[in-house]
Design a protein around this motif. Structure first.
Motif, PDB file in Angstrom:
ATOM      1  N   VAL B  19       0.801  -1.235   0.000  1.00 48.14           N
ATOM      2  CA  VAL B  19       0.000   0.000   0.000  1.00 48.14           C
ATOM      3  C   VAL B  19       0.831   1.282   0.000  1.00 48.14           C
ATOM      4  O   VAL B  19       0.283   2.369  -0.196  1.00 48.14           O
ATOM      5  CB  VAL B  19      -0.962   0.065   1.216  1.00 48.14           C
ATOM      6  CG1 VAL B  19      -2.019  -1.025   1.113  1.00 48.14           C
ATOM      7  CG2 VAL B  19      -0.212  -0.029   2.533  1.00 48.14           C
ATOM      8  N   CYS B  20       2.128   1.184   0.200  1.00 46.99           N
ATOM      9  CA  CYS B  20       2.928   2.412   0.241  1.00 46.99           C
ATOM     10  C   CYS B  20       2.895   3.095  -1.135  1.00 46.99           C
ATOM     11  O   CYS B  20       3.305   2.516  -2.128  1.00 46.99           O
ATOM     12  CB  CYS B  20       4.368   2.104   0.649  1.00 46.99           C
ATOM     13  SG  CYS B  20       5.395   3.600   0.562  1.00 46.99           S
ATOM     14  N   PRO B  21       2.392   4.316  -1.186  1.00 44.60           N
ATOM     15  CA  PRO B  21       2.213   4.972  -2.493  1.00 44.60           C
ATOM     16  C   PRO B  21       3.527   5.377  -3.163  1.00 44.60           C
ATOM     17  O   PRO B  21       3.532   5.675  -4.356  1.00 44.60           O
ATOM     18  CB  PRO B  21       1.400   6.235  -2.156  1.00 44.60           C
ATOM     19  CG  PRO B  21       1.010   6.121  -0.729  1.00 44.60           C
ATOM     20  CD  PRO B  21       1.932   5.148  -0.078  1.00 44.60           C
ATOM     21  N   LEU B  37      12.401   8.562   0.712  1.00 40.69           N
ATOM     22  CA  LEU B  37      11.171   8.536  -0.082  1.00 40.69           C
ATOM     23  C   LEU B  37       9.913   8.767   0.769  1.00 40.69           C
ATOM     24  O   LEU B  37       8.916   9.291   0.294  1.00 40.69           O
ATOM     25  CB  LEU B  37      11.047   7.187  -0.804  1.00 40.69           C
ATOM     26  CG  LEU B  37      12.077   6.894  -1.898  1.00 40.69           C
ATOM     27  CD1 LEU B  37      11.891   5.469  -2.419  1.00 40.69           C
ATOM     28  CD2 LEU B  37      11.941   7.880  -3.048  1.00 40.69           C
ATOM     29  N   CYS B  38       9.973   8.357   2.030  1.00 39.36           N
ATOM     30  CA  CYS B  38       8.778   8.335   2.878  1.00 39.36           C
ATOM     31  C   CYS B  38       8.206   9.734   3.102  1.00 39.36           C
ATOM     32  O   CYS B  38       8.923  10.680   3.378  1.00 39.36           O
ATOM     33  CB  CYS B  38       9.112   7.695   4.217  1.00 39.36           C
ATOM     34  SG  CYS B  38       7.728   7.707   5.367  1.00 39.36           S
ATOM     35  N   THR B  39       6.869   9.818   2.974  1.00 41.19           N
ATOM     36  CA  THR B  39       6.182  11.102   3.201  1.00 41.19           C
ATOM     37  C   THR B  39       5.460  11.114   4.552  1.00 41.19           C
ATOM     38  O   THR B  39       4.698  12.036   4.835  1.00 41.19           O
ATOM     39  CB  THR B  39       5.134  11.343   2.101  1.00 41.19           C
ATOM     40  OG1 THR B  39       4.171  10.280   2.192  1.00 41.19           O
ATOM     41  CG2 THR B  39       5.749  11.341   0.710  1.00 41.19           C
ATOM     42  N   LEU B  40       5.650  10.038   5.337  1.00 49.71           N
ATOM     43  CA  LEU B  40       5.008   9.908   6.654  1.00 49.71           C
ATOM     44  C   LEU B  40       3.481   9.991   6.565  1.00 49.71           C
ATOM     45  O   LEU B  40       2.826  10.550   7.435  1.00 49.71           O
ATOM     46  CB  LEU B  40       5.565  10.967   7.616  1.00 49.71           C
ATOM     47  CG  LEU B  40       7.051  10.774   7.971  1.00 49.71           C
ATOM     48  CD1 LEU B  40       7.615  12.042   8.608  1.00 49.71           C
ATOM     49  CD2 LEU B  40       7.256   9.588   8.893  1.00 49.71           C
ATOM     50  N   CYS B  41       2.925   9.414   5.501  1.00 51.38           N
ATOM     51  CA  CYS B  41       1.478   9.481   5.303  1.00 51.38           C
ATOM     52  C   CYS B  41       0.721   8.561   6.260  1.00 51.38           C
ATOM     53  O   CYS B  41      -0.471   8.733   6.481  1.00 51.38           O
ATOM     54  CB  CYS B  41       1.119   9.126   3.856  1.00 51.38           C
ATOM     55  SG  CYS B  41       1.463   7.410   3.459  1.00 51.38           S
ATOM     56  N   GLY B  42       1.392   7.536   6.785  1.00 48.05           N
ATOM     57  CA  GLY B  42       0.760   6.660   7.769  1.00 48.05           C
ATOM     58  C   GLY B  42      -0.066   5.519   7.188  1.00 48.05           C
ATOM     59  O   GLY B  42      -0.670   4.744   7.923  1.00 48.05           O
ATOM     60  N   ILE B  43      -0.088   5.399   5.860  1.00 48.63           N
ATOM     61  CA  ILE B  43      -0.923   4.366   5.238  1.00 48.63           C
ATOM     62  C   ILE B  43      -0.433   2.951   5.587  1.00 48.63           C
ATOM     63  O   ILE B  43      -1.222   2.036   5.822  1.00 48.63           O
ATOM     64  CB  ILE B  43      -0.968   4.585   3.704  1.00 48.63           C
ATOM     65  CG1 ILE B  43      -1.832   5.810   3.406  1.00 48.63           C
ATOM     66  CG2 ILE B  43      -1.503   3.373   2.978  1.00 48.63           C
ATOM     67  CD1 ILE B  43      -1.859   6.223   1.958  1.00 48.63           C
ATOM     68  N   CYS B  44       0.881   2.790   5.665  1.00 51.08           N
ATOM     69  CA  CYS B  44       1.441   1.471   6.000  1.00 51.08           C
ATOM     70  C   CYS B  44       0.993   1.041   7.394  1.00 51.08           C
ATOM     71  O   CYS B  44       0.637  -0.116   7.616  1.00 51.08           O
ATOM     72  CB  CYS B  44       2.962   1.498   5.910  1.00 51.08           C
ATOM     73  SG  CYS B  44       3.720   2.848   6.842  1.00 51.08           S
ATOM     74  N   ASP B  45       0.977   1.982   8.308  1.00 49.35           N
ATOM     75  CA  ASP B  45       0.531   1.739   9.681  1.00 49.35           C
ATOM     76  C   ASP B  45      -0.920   1.266   9.667  1.00 49.35           C
ATOM     77  O   ASP B  45      -1.299   0.302  10.335  1.00 49.35           O
ATOM     78  CB  ASP B  45       0.705   3.056  10.463  1.00 49.35           C
ATOM     79  CG  ASP B  45       0.270   2.957  11.911  1.00 49.35           C
ATOM     80  OD1 ASP B  45      -0.160   1.873  12.324  1.00 49.35           O
ATOM     81  OD2 ASP B  45       0.348   3.975  12.619  1.00 49.35           O
TER      82      ASP B  45
END
Ligand SMILES: Cc1cc2nc3c(=O)[nH]c(=O)nc-3n(C[C@H](O)[C@H](O)[C@H](O)COP(=O)(O)OP(=O)(O)OC[C@H]3O[C@@H](n4cnc5c(N)ncnc54)[C@H](O)[C@@H]3O)c2cc1C
Ligand code: SF4
Ligand code: SF4
Lengths: 387, 58
Positions: B19-21, B37-45
């Motif tokens: 799911v990581c965009p 790369l990480c945007t800290l969107c929290g989707i993985c969590d």
């Protein structure tokens, strides 16, 4: 140079490799797992009819033969549907290896424990190979076409096509393979409940008289699948008394099938393209079908010496024609079921006839659901909405 | 803002990777995380079936 490199030796990758090898093309399949098929990330259930695509599954891959399904309403009432054809609960570790062996028998080469870390692209914008690592040795290898059959998990599909799974269209799952539990082991058991498994379900797929995959999958909520599973087990002493032999998890895409699955010299197939039946999350059959369809188009393109995006896009057309549009309707069905409250679900199970369940498992038409809903005055509104 | 993983809880299921965009995650023996790369969107969590990933926004 290889004609084709396939990344991933799951059902999609090996089905694709087998068909290409049968057509005389040189194919190499790489999988990062130390053991193909293990650890499983699967409830291991398929219908007998899936064998029309997968091929006749040898007995050693089958843990148990199933006669039908028992569907439980949130209030605990249930309905049995005995299937004319029945189902199989597989041993994925053995099954995936069998599929890999079939590909090798046809002439493909398969290598486990090989991580593919990147794709190689030439200056004309064609994918021309992969970068990988086998037992500490890095390598680069060329092919005319690269097939990405990595399942949903790999970032390679994202790098090549910008594809990823949407978090509101996945089933986040946890599963225990348990032994010493009590159940009717001739049936698979499906529990519907918005409280126990919001926008998903709990499954018990028997692998023996007292052994089963007990799993739960939900569209992600604030509470984790693991916590819902604990709740379910608390309510079911006949299951929680057992022992846990294996813990599995995973996220299955149950929607968002990828529209455009090709690039110059590149094809995406299987669960990586979100090719999964959106109503139950079954992906083995769909993976095999899409792998085979990809192989047919790749073979044609290789013969014509044209592996451009344009030539390969015939695979998009064929897949959407034969599977995609059908699965899209199944997705609609899932969306409708998700909207039902527990009370509605009680009514639904009450209104269902065994043959309806069989239709649903096949990925029934919306009109079938509408017909069922019409049987309950309270659900007529939703039925009208469907039609 | 931070991203962290508890490898004792992680089941190596690859759900977060799927799911990581921005393809910031990869599963090898453990989850490999690319901070750049990480945007800290929290989707993985959100996708993780257990409580292995924590993305905190402060
Ligand atoms: C909990 C759960 C329960 C399920 N239950 C069922 C069920 O009962 N019935 C059913 O039909 N389906 C079920 N599914 C779905 C089914 O497991 C998948 O859809 C199916 O395995 C997809 O096949 P595939 O070949 O596309 O991908 P996979 O089977 O995932 O194979 C992909 C392969 O690619 C390899 N790979 C990935 N990245 C790389 C890389 N960078 N380099 C090298 N190799 C790589 C992986 O190691 C893997 O072996 C379930 C899924 C989950 C998560
Ligand atoms: S927080 Fe977002 S960008 Fe960062 S790893 Fe998780 S999903 Fe990827
Ligand atoms: S989703 Fe959670 S359990 Fe699965 S690999 Fe990612 S961090 Fe680990």
């Amino acid at each position: 140079m290889n004609d084709v490199i396939v990344i991933g030796a799951g059902p999609a990758g090996t089905a694709c490799a087998k068909k290409l090898a049968e057509n005389g093309f040189s194919v190499k399949v790489y999988d990062k797992r130390a053991e193909i098929g293990a650890p499983k990330r699967c409830g291991e259930g398929i219908s007998e009819a899936s064998q029309n695509f997968v091929g006749k599954v040898p007995e050693r891959c089958i843990a148990r033969r199933i006669k039908g399904a028992r569907l439980y309403a949130p209030d605990g009432r249930y309905l049995d549907a005995i299937l004319s054809e029945g189902g199989l609960v597989l041993e994925r570790k053995v099954f995936d290896k069998w599929l890999a062996e079939e590909a090798v028998k046809a002439g493909a080469a398969v290598q486990a424990n090989t991580f593919i870390s990147g794709l190689v692209k030439d200056t004309k914008g064609y994918f021309t190979g992969v970068k990988g690592e086998f037992l500490g040795n890095e390598f680069e290898e060329k092919a005319k076409v690269v097939v990405c059959a990595t399942g949903a998990e790999s970032p390679l599909r994202n790098q090549a096509l910008g594809v990823f799974s949407k978090v509101n269209l996945i089933d986040s799952c946890i599963q225990y393979e348990m032994t010493n539990i009590d159940m009717d082991a001739d049936l698979i058991h499906i529990y519907l409940s918005g409280v126990l498994a919001p926008r998903g379900y709990v499954w018990v797929f028997p692998k023996g008289e007292h052994r089963a995959n007990v799993g739960l999958g939900i569209i992600p909520q604030d509470k984790k699948p693991k916590a819902y599973m604990d709740e379910f087990l608390k309510l079911h002493p006949e299951i929680s008394k057992g022992s846990i032999l294996e813990v599995n998890a995973g996220c299955v895409p149950v929607g968002g099938m990828v529209k455009d699955m090709v690039a110059n010299g590149f094809v995406l197939c299987g669960e990586g393209a979100n090719h999964v039946n959106p109503i139950h999350g079954g992906g083995i059959k769909e993976a095999v079908i899409s792998g085979q369809m990809a192989a047919d188009v790749i073979a044609e393109c290789l013969k014509k010496n044209d592996v451009s995006k344009k030539a390969l896009s015939k695979y998009n057309d064929v897949w959407w024609d034969e599977r995609g549009n059908h699965l899209k309707r199944v997705e609609k069905l899932r969306e409708t079921l998700e909207r039902l409250s527990d009370e509605d679900l009680n009514d639904l199970v009450d209104a269902l006839k065994p043959e309806d369940i069989i239709e649903f498992a096949r990925g029934a038409k919306l009109s079938v659901l509408a017909k069922v809903l019409m049987r309950k005055p309270k659900l007529v509104g939703i039925a009208r909405h469907l039609l | 803002m931070t991203w962290s993983i508890n490898n004792d809880k992680c089941l190596r299921c690859g759900g977060c990777v799927s799911v990581c965009p921005v393809a910031a995650l990869e599963l090898r023996d453990n989850i490999i995380y690319d901070k750049k790369l990480c945007t800290l969107c929290g989707i993985c969590d959100k996708a993780c079936p257990v409580e292995a990933i924590k993305v905190t926004k402060q």
